[in-house]
Scaffold this motif. Sequence first.
Motif, PDB file in Angstrom:
ATOM      1  N   UNK A 280      45.643  36.268  29.880  1.00 47.26           N
ATOM      2  CA  UNK A 280      45.319  37.639  30.511  1.00 47.26           C
ATOM      3  C   UNK A 280      45.699  38.394  29.387  1.00 47.26           C
ATOM      4  N   UNK A 281      44.778  39.261  28.790  1.00 47.83           N
ATOM      5  CA  UNK A 281      45.270  40.206  27.643  1.00 47.83           C
ATOM      6  C   UNK A 281      44.598  41.611  28.135  1.00 47.83           C
ATOM      7  N   UNK A 282      45.169  42.775  27.512  1.00 48.83           N
ATOM      8  CA  UNK A 282      44.538  43.960  27.861  1.00 48.83           C
ATOM      9  C   UNK A 282      44.519  45.026  26.756  1.00 48.83           C
ATOM     10  N   UNK A 283      43.661  45.908  26.895  1.00 49.25           N
ATOM     11  CA  UNK A 283      43.874  46.941  25.646  1.00 49.25           C
ATOM     12  C   UNK A 283      43.187  48.293  26.446  1.00 49.25           C
ATOM     13  N   UNK A 284      43.163  49.208  25.340  1.00 46.56           N
ATOM     14  CA  UNK A 284      42.629  50.619  25.973  1.00 46.56           C
ATOM     15  C   UNK A 284      43.964  51.239  26.338  1.00 46.56           C
ATOM     16  N   UNK A 285      43.631  52.055  27.659  1.00 46.89           N
ATOM     17  CA  UNK A 285      44.607  52.916  28.231  1.00 46.89           C
ATOM     18  C   UNK A 285      45.745  51.941  28.847  1.00 46.89           C
ATOM     19  N   UNK A 286      47.038  52.331  28.422  1.00 42.73           N
ATOM     20  CA  UNK A 286      48.188  51.417  28.951  1.00 42.73           C
ATOM     21  C   UNK A 286      48.258  51.473  30.454  1.00 42.73           C
TER      22      UNK A 286
ATOM     23  N   UNK B 278      53.711  44.673  35.562  1.00 39.31           N
ATOM     24  CA  UNK B 278      53.980  43.526  35.062  1.00 39.31           C
ATOM     25  C   UNK B 278      52.425  43.092  34.975  1.00 39.31           C
ATOM     26  N   UNK B 279      51.728  42.722  33.937  1.00 43.07           N
ATOM     27  CA  UNK B 279      50.561  42.410  33.824  1.00 43.07           C
ATOM     28  C   UNK B 279      50.116  41.001  34.757  1.00 43.07           C
ATOM     29  N   UNK B 280      51.253  40.332  35.146  1.00 47.75           N
ATOM     30  CA  UNK B 280      50.926  39.349  36.257  1.00 47.75           C
ATOM     31  C   UNK B 280      50.434  39.890  37.332  1.00 47.75           C
ATOM     32  N   UNK B 281      50.736  41.060  37.795  1.00 47.69           N
ATOM     33  CA  UNK B 281      50.318  41.649  39.212  1.00 47.69           C
ATOM     34  C   UNK B 281      48.969  42.271  39.193  1.00 47.69           C
ATOM     35  N   UNK B 282      48.375  42.466  37.997  1.00 46.89           N
ATOM     36  CA  UNK B 282      47.064  43.046  37.756  1.00 46.89           C
ATOM     37  C   UNK B 282      46.018  42.373  38.929  1.00 46.89           C
ATOM     38  N   UNK B 283      45.113  43.195  39.253  1.00 49.97           N
ATOM     39  CA  UNK B 283      44.231  42.562  40.237  1.00 49.97           C
ATOM     40  C   UNK B 283      43.382  41.784  39.838  1.00 49.97           C
ATOM     41  N   UNK B 284      43.074  41.835  38.496  1.00 44.05           N
ATOM     42  CA  UNK B 284      41.868  40.778  38.096  1.00 44.05           C
ATOM     43  C   UNK B 284      42.780  39.565  38.302  1.00 44.05           C
ATOM     44  N   UNK B 285      43.728  39.240  37.638  1.00 46.99           N
ATOM     45  CA  UNK B 285      44.505  37.914  37.994  1.00 46.99           C
ATOM     46  C   UNK B 285      44.469  37.579  39.552  1.00 46.99           C
ATOM     47  N   UNK B 286      45.000  38.623  40.470  1.00 44.70           N
ATOM     48  CA  UNK B 286      45.108  38.274  41.894  1.00 44.70           C
ATOM     49  C   UNK B 286      43.641  37.943  42.148  1.00 44.70           C
ATOM     50  N   UNK B 287      42.627  38.411  41.712  1.00 45.62           N
ATOM     51  CA  UNK B 287      41.154  38.067  42.338  1.00 45.62           C
ATOM     52  C   UNK B 287      40.904  36.461  41.863  1.00 45.62           C
ATOM     53  N   UNK B 288      41.321  36.121  40.623  1.00 49.13           N
ATOM     54  CA  UNK B 288      41.225  34.780  40.007  1.00 49.13           C
ATOM     55  C   UNK B 288      42.059  33.867  40.876  1.00 49.13           C
ATOM     56  N   UNK B 289      43.329  34.220  41.400  1.00 49.53           N
ATOM     57  CA  UNK B 289      44.148  33.238  42.057  1.00 49.53           C
ATOM     58  C   UNK B 289      43.593  33.145  43.585  1.00 49.53           C
ATOM     59  N   UNK B 290      43.017  34.209  44.014  1.00 47.71           N
ATOM     60  CA  UNK B 290      42.500  34.123  45.443  1.00 47.71           C
ATOM     61  C   UNK B 290      41.307  33.022  45.543  1.00 47.71           C
ATOM     62  N   UNK B 291      40.382  33.116  44.475  1.00 49.90           N
ATOM     63  CA  UNK B 291      39.338  32.253  44.648  1.00 49.90           C
ATOM     64  C   UNK B 291      40.010  30.639  44.158  1.00 49.90           C
ATOM     65  N   UNK B 292      40.829  30.805  43.081  1.00 51.22           N
ATOM     66  CA  UNK B 292      41.223  29.481  42.839  1.00 51.22           C
ATOM     67  C   UNK B 292      41.857  28.487  43.862  1.00 51.22           C
ATOM     68  N   UNK B 293      42.447  29.321  44.857  1.00 51.52           N
ATOM     69  CA  UNK B 293      43.063  28.496  46.019  1.00 51.52           C
ATOM     70  C   UNK B 293      42.028  27.858  46.689  1.00 51.52           C
ATOM     71  N   UNK B 294      40.691  28.225  46.632  1.00 51.34           N
ATOM     72  CA  UNK B 294      39.754  27.657  47.697  1.00 51.34           C
ATOM     73  C   UNK B 294      38.825  26.865  46.783  1.00 51.34           C
ATOM     74  N   UNK B 295      38.763  26.972  45.430  1.00 53.06           N
ATOM     75  CA  UNK B 295      37.546  26.498  44.849  1.00 53.06           C
ATOM     76  C   UNK B 295      38.253  25.785  43.598  1.00 53.06           C
ATOM     77  N   UNK B 296      39.416  25.683  43.439  1.00 54.73           N
ATOM     78  CA  UNK B 296      40.120  24.762  42.324  1.00 54.73           C
ATOM     79  C   UNK B 296      39.434  25.338  40.742  1.00 54.73           C
ATOM     80  N   UNK B 297      39.421  26.660  40.666  1.00 58.42           N
ATOM     81  CA  UNK B 297      38.570  27.015  39.324  1.00 58.42           C
ATOM     82  C   UNK B 297      39.471  26.348  38.316  1.00 58.42           C
ATOM     83  N   UNK B 298      38.544  26.180  37.070  1.00 63.30           N
ATOM     84  CA  UNK B 298      39.328  25.871  36.097  1.00 63.30           C
ATOM     85  C   UNK B 298      39.981  26.770  35.152  1.00 63.30           C
ATOM     86  N   UNK B 299      40.940  26.752  34.124  1.00 63.90           N
ATOM     87  CA  UNK B 299      41.639  27.875  33.744  1.00 63.90           C
ATOM     88  C   UNK B 299      40.428  28.919  33.015  1.00 63.90           C
TER      89      UNK B 299
END
Length: 269
Positions: free
Chosen positions: A49-55, A59-80
Amino acid sequence: MLDFPNAKINLGLQIVEKRPDGFHNLESCFYPVQWCDALEILPAGKNTFTMSGLPVPGDPETNLCLKAYKLLEKTYNLPPVHMHLHKVIPMGAGLGGGSADAAFALRILNKLFKLELTIEELQNYARMLGSDCAFFVENKPVIAVERGDVFMPALLNLSGYSCVIVYPGLHITTAEAYAGVTPEKPTCTMEMVLKQDIKLWKDIMHNDFEKSLFPKYPELANLKANLYEAGAVYASMTGSGSAVYGIFESDAPANLIFPKNYLLWKGLL
């Protein structure tokens, strides 16, 4: 896959009552605007996970985009995946930028991996990430009630109007904003207000946060006054602040001048 999470403005915001769970019930009209971030998600050998633009603080690990991925990954076993977020919408502005990023991450993952989630299913996942995240799944004008996550259709079309949004760089926390509000059930519902001519909104549509935040931050009150002086038919703070917007019947005046450290967006609704 690339998409552009957009902001929203609040047309009116009434804090109706405090809930037993500590949150507040509210009533507002959410309206999408095309001030956008950029979010790209691609299949990858490992999760990055990378970011640019406005700071973005924290912690980037708490970003909502990552949380969205982890939420779906639990059910659908998403690839990386590799996610890159380019941040343009300011944080702490009442524009819903973080919520939009989360909802668009769900939308992109749904398409990318052909999960075939329905709108209702995507909205339910989005509600787990934040109160107004679900709005950005359909991304069309709604009357939002309860915690801002239950929607009714808003029969409102502002096509042809233009909007100016000004962010003065003040980060107002949700806790600070709510500390100054006394909940009160409105005498006029948002549905009734929206049926009135937009030229009447100035007198009947309110953001309850302005009452306590404007005396504390007079630059916000000045921004609203400046937008009215420039010809806005309606102006208000959005959400719990601190962005202030003005709606104009035609193109926004080109000579609007604000301090250089303010962020500014102009566009059609």
